[in-house]
Design a protein around this motif. Structure first.
Motif, PDB file in Angstrom:
ATOM      1  N   PRO A 132       3.166  -7.740   2.360  1.00 48.44           N
ATOM      2  CA  PRO A 132       1.873  -8.123   2.936  1.00 48.44           C
ATOM      3  C   PRO A 132       0.778  -7.980   1.887  1.00 48.44           C
ATOM      4  O   PRO A 132       0.767  -7.023   1.104  1.00 48.44           O
ATOM      5  CB  PRO A 132       1.691  -7.117   4.079  1.00 48.44           C
ATOM      6  N   VAL A 133      -0.148  -8.939   1.867  1.00 47.04           N
ATOM      7  CA  VAL A 133      -1.222  -8.915   0.865  1.00 47.04           C
ATOM      8  C   VAL A 133      -2.598  -8.920   1.519  1.00 47.04           C
ATOM      9  O   VAL A 133      -3.599  -9.206   0.863  1.00 47.04           O
ATOM     10  CB  VAL A 133      -1.079 -10.090  -0.124  1.00 47.04           C
ATOM     11  N   GLY A 134      -2.660  -8.622   2.815  1.00 46.35           N
ATOM     12  CA  GLY A 134      -3.945  -8.525   3.483  1.00 46.35           C
ATOM     13  C   GLY A 134      -4.352  -9.800   4.188  1.00 46.35           C
ATOM     14  O   GLY A 134      -3.946 -10.903   3.812  1.00 46.35           O
ATOM     15  N   ALA A 139       3.138 -12.472   0.630  1.00 43.76           N
ATOM     16  CA  ALA A 139       3.478 -13.103  -0.653  1.00 43.76           C
ATOM     17  C   ALA A 139       4.928 -12.807  -0.986  1.00 43.76           C
ATOM     18  O   ALA A 139       5.434 -11.714  -0.719  1.00 43.76           O
ATOM     19  CB  ALA A 139       2.576 -12.581  -1.768  1.00 43.76           C
ATOM     20  N   VAL A 140       5.586 -13.820  -1.532  1.00 45.87           N
ATOM     21  CA  VAL A 140       6.926 -13.652  -2.088  1.00 45.87           C
ATOM     22  C   VAL A 140       6.766 -13.585  -3.598  1.00 45.87           C
ATOM     23  O   VAL A 140       6.310 -14.544  -4.228  1.00 45.87           O
ATOM     24  CB  VAL A 140       7.854 -14.814  -1.693  1.00 45.87           C
ATOM     25  N   GLY A 145       6.163  -9.206 -10.528  1.00 41.30           N
ATOM     26  CA  GLY A 145       4.935  -9.063  -9.747  1.00 41.30           C
ATOM     27  C   GLY A 145       4.830  -7.748  -9.017  1.00 41.30           C
ATOM     28  O   GLY A 145       3.821  -7.496  -8.352  1.00 41.30           O
ATOM     29  N   VAL A 146       5.869  -6.891  -9.100  1.00 35.81           N
ATOM     30  CA  VAL A 146       5.853  -5.628  -8.366  1.00 35.81           C
ATOM     31  C   VAL A 146       6.406  -4.512  -9.244  1.00 35.81           C
ATOM     32  O   VAL A 146       7.078  -4.754 -10.258  1.00 35.81           O
ATOM     33  CB  VAL A 146       6.699  -5.719  -7.077  1.00 35.81           C
ATOM     34  N   VAL A 147       6.117  -3.305  -8.839  1.00 35.12           N
ATOM     35  CA  VAL A 147       6.801  -2.129  -9.372  1.00 35.12           C
ATOM     36  C   VAL A 147       7.675  -1.608  -8.241  1.00 35.12           C
ATOM     37  O   VAL A 147       7.169  -1.229  -7.178  1.00 35.12           O
ATOM     38  CB  VAL A 147       5.806  -1.045  -9.821  1.00 35.12           C
ATOM     39  N   CYS A 161      13.566   0.815  -1.078  1.00 35.01           N
ATOM     40  CA  CYS A 161      12.821   0.978  -2.322  1.00 35.01           C
ATOM     41  C   CYS A 161      11.333   1.095  -2.023  1.00 35.01           C
ATOM     42  O   CYS A 161      10.854   0.677  -0.961  1.00 35.01           O
ATOM     43  CB  CYS A 161      13.086  -0.165  -3.294  1.00 35.01           C
ATOM     44  N   SER A 162      10.623   1.688  -2.953  1.00 31.16           N
ATOM     45  CA  SER A 162       9.171   1.773  -2.890  1.00 31.16           C
ATOM     46  C   SER A 162       8.596   0.620  -3.706  1.00 31.16           C
ATOM     47  O   SER A 162       8.978   0.417  -4.868  1.00 31.16           O
ATOM     48  CB  SER A 162       8.701   3.113  -3.466  1.00 31.16           C
ATOM     49  N   VAL A 163       7.686  -0.142  -3.117  1.00 33.67           N
ATOM     50  CA  VAL A 163       7.162  -1.346  -3.766  1.00 33.67           C
ATOM     51  C   VAL A 163       5.648  -1.240  -3.900  1.00 33.67           C
ATOM     52  O   VAL A 163       4.943  -0.966  -2.918  1.00 33.67           O
ATOM     53  CB  VAL A 163       7.516  -2.616  -2.961  1.00 33.67           C
ATOM     54  N   THR A 164       5.160  -1.451  -5.105  1.00 34.97           N
ATOM     55  CA  THR A 164       3.731  -1.545  -5.376  1.00 34.97           C
ATOM     56  C   THR A 164       3.460  -2.904  -5.995  1.00 34.97           C
ATOM     57  O   THR A 164       4.116  -3.292  -6.980  1.00 34.97           O
ATOM     58  CB  THR A 164       3.274  -0.441  -6.343  1.00 34.97           C
ATOM     59  N   VAL A 165       2.523  -3.639  -5.431  1.00 33.04           N
ATOM     60  CA  VAL A 165       2.194  -4.969  -5.942  1.00 33.04           C
ATOM     61  C   VAL A 165       1.292  -4.825  -7.160  1.00 33.04           C
ATOM     62  O   VAL A 165       0.284  -4.105  -7.122  1.00 33.04           O
ATOM     63  CB  VAL A 165       1.493  -5.807  -4.848  1.00 33.04           C
TER      64      VAL A 165
END
Length: 604
Positions: A132-134, A139-140, A145-147, A161-165
């Protein structure tokens, strides 16, 4: 019965179950076409819908298949909803997900935190991440594009997994690729990234990702619950205490039967939600392919099928599934551990793995409380889920005739109406008209088979009781009371939403029973020798009767708590206590379910 009702769905479930027992790797599932059941053929799929994917996911959940197939299906379904299969690059993404060359991870909306990032279902090494991007947009993104970092969770079979955009793309939709700052190497593995995976940045504006994920996670939950019920029943048949199988003890028998009831209610809810989403998707595709509209209108069609434009009836169906499905898996697996006893608590038995999977699935689908509030927020103002079978065109004339006769009956006096209901055959309209001489081809049942006829008649009675016994104490009556009551507290909204979900699922169970009977009748007319799946009709009717009567009592208690001075609810809270006694007590119904559906031994 399983989520699927038709002979084709049953064959699909049997095939997936058998295949998963032999081989269940990601590539193997893709090779069988299971990752693309819901995708259009031009995008590498099988051309079916979410319902068929749910049938397969239930079977895979029952076998506790591991891997990233579920998040991969969620991401491909979201891309397909956004129209990615209609042009080159989006179609390539879908083909990669369908053929197993790409995997995906998904972050549930408003999901729990995992360190500094958000918790996602799927491996940290996935090729695509749905986040989710707000503003209701998703966004795919590719790995650049992520950590993403692995997370240890309670589920031992599916990676989290932990995802940070890093930098979410904005302002562009799935109609065109999103440029992203990509490197030539994948930071997670150090390997080179194929060129065809280096432009995987898409904004999915208005796509109901949360709803898609809830339905598919619900299907997996039904599979987990199905394994639990079967395992508990089989153990109760052979485990002996005090010289007899523990399945003869009513405490054990009723626990397992109650678990089956929860499973069947969840299956009905997930089935209904999946077909509702498929209907919405079909309408969206039809709108997008309308070549008579101008380009601006077609551009709007690419964005008008999201959660905000998703019909309230569809959102209601999905909310019901999200309330009931994941909870059923947790309840059934916990009860199975209890029935198994000491062995169920050991690491060597699979029971704890299914329990872990159920807990993880409920967490990922979202807290049932907010889902229940959403259900109440839709139902109380008047949203209703249509629960009628789709009959052929020639049935329209019959319906018109019956409706005219029903209006005539309604206008009659109570005494005349009662007389006409019996005299005109409305009590059992499916039986032949009475006559003085009964020809052999009109005899109900075979000679010396009267008990079977009686049992079937009683099952029809219980089906009717499940929906219509106790008028004035149904979930629709609750909604009407709430509209003229002071605003509810949060706990009351959640309770109202759960009660509505249970009532709507009971109606879905009735529709499933009707469709099953129609399918069986079609097979009989066609002279087919293959048995239509669905089990003993008496069992299904006992499930609905049990649920319906308990539900009427719960509705009455809740409504009385809202309006303790209301004469109607003062009466109904006492009247409904008889509902679990008349027509077969709760204990009798649980015995019927346990013995006929699950094969547990009778108490001598």
């Amino acid at each position: 019965m399983g989520i699927g009702l038709t002979e084709e769905h049953q064959a699909l479930a049997d095939s997936v179950r058998g295949f998963a027992g032999r081989s269940s790797g990601h590539a193997a599932l893709a090779g069988q076409g299971l990752l693309g059941l819901h995708l259009p053929e031009e995008a590498g799929g099988q051309g079916y819908g979410l319902l068929e994917s749910c049938v397969a996911l239930e079977a895979l959940g029952e076998q506790r298949v591991t891997g990233a197939y579920l998040p991969t299906v969620v991401v491909s379904a979201a891309l397909a909803w956004a129209g990615a299969g209609g042009h080159g690059e989006g179609r390539d993404l879908l083909r990669g997900l369908a053929d197993g060359s790409s995997t995906a991870a998904v972050v549930p909306a408003a999901g729990p935190a995992a360190g500094s990032g958000l918790l996602a279902l799927g491996p940290a090494t996935a090729d695509l991440f749905l986040v989710p991007v707000g503003g209701g947009a998703w966004a795919v993104l590719d790995r650049a594009g992520v950590v993403a970092e692995p997370v240890d969770g309670v589920d031992l079979d599916r990676e989290l997994c932990s995802v940070t955009v890093r930098a979410a793309p904005t302002g562009r939709t799935v109609d065109g690729p999103i440029p992203s700052a990509l490197t030539a190497n994948d930071r997670a593995t150090g390997r080179s990234m194929p060129a065809d995976r280096m432009a995987a940045g898409w904004v999915l504006d208005g796509v109901p990702v949360r709803e898609i994920a809830a339905v598919l996670l619900g299907a997996d939950a039904c599979g987990v619950a199905a394994w639990a019920v079967t395992t508990a029943a089989e153990h109760a048949k052979v485990r002996e205490q005090f010289g007899r199988p523990i399945g003869q003890f009513q405490g054990v028998k009723h626990r397992v039967a109650a678990a089956l009831v929860a499973l069947e209610q969840a299956r009905a809810a997930v089935w209904d939600a999946a077909r509702a989403m498929d209907d919405a998707r079909t309408m969206k595709c039809a709108a997008r392919s309308d070549t008579n509209r101008d380009d601006a209108s077609r551009a709007d069609a690419g964005r008008d099928g999201g959660v905000h434009a998703l019909a309230a009836e569809v959102r209601l169906a999905v909310g019901v599934a999200a309330v009931l499905g994941p909870d059923a898996a947790v309840r059934c697996t916990a009860d199975t551990i209890q029935v198994l006893g000491g062995i169920g608590y050991t690491f060597e038995h699979d029971a704890h793995r299914y329990y872990r999977r159920a807990l993880s699935g409920r967490m990922l689908a979202g807290d049932p409380g907010p889902w229940a509030e959403e259900v109440a927020g839709l139902a109380v103002p008047g949203t209703r889920r249509r629960m009628e079978p789709d009959l052929p065109e020639e049935a329209a004339a019959v319906r018109d005739t019956i409706r005219a006769q029903a209006r005539s009956l309604r206008a009659a006096s109570p005494a005349e109406r009662r007389d006409r209901l019996a005299r005109e055959g409305w009590i059992m309209p499916y039986l032949p008209r009475p006559c003085v001489f009964v020809p052999d081809d009109h005899v109900v049942g075979e000679v010396d088979a009267g008990w079977r006829v009686a049992r079937d008649t009683l099952s029809h009675e219980r089906v009717a009781l499940g929906d219509s016994w106790g008028p004035g104490s149904q979930h629709t009556d609750m909604a009407e009371l709430i509209t003229r009551s002071p605003p509810l507290r949060q706990s009351q909204r959640e309770r109202a939403g759960r009660l509505w979900a249970e009532g709507q699922a009971i109606s879905a169970l009735g529709l499933r029973a009707t469709l099953h009977k129609l399918s069986a009748a079609d097979h009989d007319r066609a002279g087919s020798s293959r048995r239509v799946p669905g089990g003993d009709p008496g069992t299904a009717s006992s499930v609905r009767k049990l649920l319906g009567m308990r539900h009427a009592q719960a509705i009455s208690e809740f409504c009385w708590s809202l309006a303790p001075a209301d004469r109607h609810w003062n009466r109904m809270i006492l009247t409904t206590r008889a509902f679990t006694i008349g027509g077969g007590t709760t204990e009798v119904q649980l015995n019927i379910i346990a013995e006929r559906a699950l094969g547990l031994p009778r108490d001598p």
